[in-house]
Design a protein around this motif. Structure first.
Motif: not given
Length: 172
Positions: A85, A88, A91
């Motif tokens: 992850r 993600q 971000r």
């Protein structure tokens, strides 16, 4: 009203980050002929559960404190640098830094994302703008490097055939 929006945004963020873990838990990772040795499978499952729990804890912060969320997610990445992850989470750190008006942290987050996706035109554009606003020579030099990369990417894209859903006229 604003608190309700922040709470909803916080819940959506948590759901988005935890969804991949839930999907992995219910889907088979290996075909029958690819299954790892039982010990390795148990160790990987334990690590995955530990990672998921650490991420859950990192997300349990006040929805009104983006700096705490950023700090927790950075600590999570330090603890689990190979997390599936990772992009993600980077971000999220980048976007929360923008929301909390922390351009230096947003720039650092965007540059880490560029290490994963060096030709991402949206990120390149964002980093150029963030670096230009820092108003120092080193930032301007970096912005120029990223601008050069963005121009090279744009030239490469225009040399490629257009995607199927874009006409030739619009592509050029």
């Amino acid at each position: 009203m604003r608190q309700a929006e922040n709470r909803v945004g916080s819940y959506a963020l948590r759901a988005a980050l935890l969804l991949p873990a839930a999907l992995l838990a219910v889907s088979p990772l290996f075909s029958e002929d690819q299954k790892p040795a039982p010990q390795l499978a148990r160790r990987e499952a334990a690590h995955g559960q530990e990672e998921s729990e650490a991420l859950r804890q990192a997300l349990e912060v006040s929805p009104n404190d983006p700096q705490a969320l950023i700090r927790n997610l950075e600590e999570f990445l330090a603890r689990f640098p190979e997390s599936s992850r990772g992009e993600q989470i980077l971000r999220t750190i980048y976007r929360m830094s923008l929301q909390s008006n922390d351009p230096r942290k947003a720039t650092a987050g965007a540059e880490k994302l560029l290490e994963l996706k060096p030709e991402d035109p949206e990120l390149l554009t964002a980093v150029i703008g963030l670096l230009e606003r820092q108003n120092d020579d080193a930032g301007r030099r970096k912005a120029l490097e990223y601008a050069t990369r963005l121009i090279a990417r744009a030239e490469k894209m225009t040399a490629e055939p257009p995607p199927e859903d874009v006409s030739e006229e619009k592509w050029r």
